[in-house]
Write a protein that holds these residues in place. Structure first.
Motif, PDB file in Angstrom:
ATOM      1  N   TYR A  77       0.487   3.980   1.716  1.00  0.00           N
ATOM      2  CA  TYR A  77       0.585   4.568   3.048  1.00  0.00           C
ATOM      3  C   TYR A  77       1.686   3.901   3.855  1.00  0.00           C
ATOM      4  O   TYR A  77       1.833   2.685   3.859  1.00  0.00           O
ATOM      5  N   THR A  78       2.500   4.706   4.540  1.00  0.00           N
ATOM      6  CA  THR A  78       3.545   4.183   5.412  1.00  0.00           C
ATOM      7  C   THR A  78       3.264   4.610   6.854  1.00  0.00           C
ATOM      8  O   THR A  78       2.516   5.558   7.095  1.00  0.00           O
ATOM      9  N   ASP A  79       3.894   3.936   7.794  1.00  0.00           N
ATOM     10  CA  ASP A  79       3.664   4.241   9.206  1.00  0.00           C
ATOM     11  C   ASP A  79       4.119   5.642   9.578  1.00  0.00           C
ATOM     12  O   ASP A  79       3.573   6.262  10.492  1.00  0.00           O
ATOM     13  N   GLU A  99      -5.655   4.503  -4.370  1.00  0.00           N
ATOM     14  CA  GLU A  99      -4.476   4.444  -3.497  1.00  0.00           C
ATOM     15  C   GLU A  99      -3.210   4.870  -4.227  1.00  0.00           C
ATOM     16  O   GLU A  99      -2.295   5.428  -3.635  1.00  0.00           O
ATOM     17  N   TYR A 123      -7.653   8.262   6.755  1.00  0.00           N
ATOM     18  CA  TYR A 123      -7.124   7.157   5.956  1.00  0.00           C
ATOM     19  C   TYR A 123      -7.728   5.826   6.396  1.00  0.00           C
ATOM     20  O   TYR A 123      -7.826   5.540   7.595  1.00  0.00           O
ATOM     21  N   GLN A 124      -8.150   5.023   5.432  1.00  0.00           N
ATOM     22  CA  GLN A 124      -8.647   3.682   5.692  1.00  0.00           C
ATOM     23  C   GLN A 124      -7.666   2.672   5.125  1.00  0.00           C
ATOM     24  O   GLN A 124      -7.300   2.745   3.953  1.00  0.00           O
ATOM     25  N   GLU A 125      -7.235   1.770   5.958  1.00  0.00           N
ATOM     26  CA  GLU A 125      -6.198   0.826   5.570  1.00  0.00           C
ATOM     27  C   GLU A 125      -6.606  -0.002   4.354  1.00  0.00           C
ATOM     28  O   GLU A 125      -7.733  -0.483   4.261  1.00  0.00           O
ATOM     29  N   ALA A 144       0.847  -1.189   0.000  1.00  0.00           N
ATOM     30  CA  ALA A 144       0.000   0.000   0.000  1.00  0.00           C
ATOM     31  C   ALA A 144       0.884   1.242   0.000  1.00  0.00           C
ATOM     32  O   ALA A 144       2.028   1.201   0.428  1.00  0.00           O
ATOM     33  N   ARG A 158      -5.883  -3.343   2.437  1.00  0.00           N
ATOM     34  CA  ARG A 158      -5.271  -4.652   2.633  1.00  0.00           C
ATOM     35  C   ARG A 158      -5.003  -5.305   1.286  1.00  0.00           C
ATOM     36  O   ARG A 158      -5.884  -5.385   0.440  1.00  0.00           O
ATOM     37  N   GLY A 202      -1.186   8.087  -0.181  1.00  0.00           N
ATOM     38  CA  GLY A 202      -2.280   7.218   0.258  1.00  0.00           C
ATOM     39  C   GLY A 202      -3.613   7.919   0.114  1.00  0.00           C
ATOM     40  O   GLY A 202      -3.731   9.131   0.347  1.00  0.00           O
ATOM     41  N   ASP A 220      -3.648  12.360   8.346  1.00  0.00           N
ATOM     42  CA  ASP A 220      -4.059  11.027   7.894  1.00  0.00           C
ATOM     43  C   ASP A 220      -5.204  10.434   8.710  1.00  0.00           C
ATOM     44  O   ASP A 220      -5.399   9.216   8.714  1.00  0.00           O
TER      45      ASP A 220
END
Length: 337
Positions: free
Chosen positions: A31-33, A90, A295-297, A29, A299, A50, A292
């Motif tokens: 998005y990163t932490d 994304e 933001y919705q993860e 994805a 998967r 993201g 963020d």
């Protein structure tokens, strides 16, 4: 000097383009932490922020410019601002970049102040290919070094593209040739590659075709190498080449960034070009911030799960045919009776 400089710049750009094309034969994805900023370099990374994520990247800089032939110098300051917004998918982000500059121009015959939006760019970036999207790395439970070390597949880059436009709605005193009026809108496109080498190195290459329909069109190349010293500190080195009818140059940049927390970063950098017509030095500091909360993860299924899904779909397609065959056999047996 001009005749010698032109082939040098073309060779640098050809080398950058060749490197990018060789890489494109061949991180999940977007998005990163933690925040992933384009600052403090000038290159654009392949990945977006993201979907629904908003990221602001800004900075202030001091500039000193001297021209040995004409004999002028210009000293002042400027402000950079970039907005990155993950939209639609994304892999996509909308981009707005603005640079404002204010300086004092001094020559043997005159002195005056200049100020303007030096550049304004709007556009969108899209991640075309991510080599690790469906890749599952096998973990070696006996060797930490084997898991963290270099792997040949890291030479396969992520590939992104950018398309946008330069906006020019006022007289710009920073044009390369003030006797020629730039168009109000001119296209800008870029090919972007990004490699993660090991766990601490990132290589980004941009091949940019700028102001395509104008007299100031140019082919530019940027190569940026970033090294993460630890979880908080990172440093970078960057080289950029410009090749246009009105301006050819090479610029080298270096600097570092500090991660305040997962959504904020500060940075500092210095840059110097290789020409003396004019000679240009920049030095600046910047700040990046990410919002963020919305933001919705996303998967991403493993290769095994994708195979199972494919098998289930195939089974469902076959089910109606089997049922029809059974019905025909039953009907035939009844007729025989």
């Amino acid at each position: 000097m001009k005749n010698l400089f032109k082939p040098i710049m073309k060779n640098i750009l050809k080398l950058l383009l060749l490197t990018a094309l060789l890489s494109t034969e061949i991180i999940s994805a977007q998005y990163t932490d933690v925040i992933n900023s384009n600052r403090p370099g000038k290159s654009m990374m392949a990945f977006s922020v993201g979907k629904s994520v908003i990221q602001l990247e800004s900075g202030v800089f001091a500039i000193k410019e001297e021209h040995d032939l004409i004999g002028y110098d210009a000293n002042g300051f400027g402000v950079d601002f970039a907005l990155r917004w993950g939209v639609i998918k994304e892999e996509m982000e909308a981009v707005v970049e603005v640079q404002y500059q204010n300086d004092t121009y001094t020559s043997p015959i005159e002195e005056y102040k200049r100020s303007a939006l030096r550049t304004t760019v709007i556009g969108a970036k899209y991640l075309v290919y991510d080599p690790n999207k469906y890749y599952e790395q096998k973990v070696n439970i006996r060797s930490w070094k084997a898991n963290q070390g270099f792997k040949w597949r890291q030479l396969i880059p992520a590939v992104g593209v950018f398309a946008g436009a330069n906006l020019n709605f006022s007289d710009n005193p920073y044009n390369f040739n003030t006797n020629i009026i730039e168009p109000k809108v001119s296209p800008k496109v870029a090919l972007i590659t990004q490699n993660t080498l090991g766990t601490r190195w990132v290589l980004v290459i941009n091949i940019i075709y700028d102001k395509i329909t104008s007299d100031f069109k140019s082919l530019n190349g940027i190569i940026t190498l970033t090294h993460g010293i630890n979880e908080k500190w990172s440093v970078f080195g960057e080289a950029q080449a410009y090749d246009g009818d009105y301006y050819r140059d090479g610029v080298f940049r270096a600097g570092g960034a500090y991660l305040i927390n997962s959504t904020m970063q500060v940075d500092a950098s210095f840059s110097k070009n290789i020409k003396d017509t004019p000679s240009i030095m920049y030095g600046g500091v910047g700040f990046s911030w990410r919002f963020d909360k919305n933001y919705q993860e996303v998967r991403i299924k493993s290769p095994e799960d994708r195979k199972k899904d494919k098998a289930n779909k195939s089974a469902k397609k076959k089910e109606p045919k089997l049922n029809k065959n059974k019905e025909k056999k039953l009907k035939k047996s009844k007729d025989e009776e």
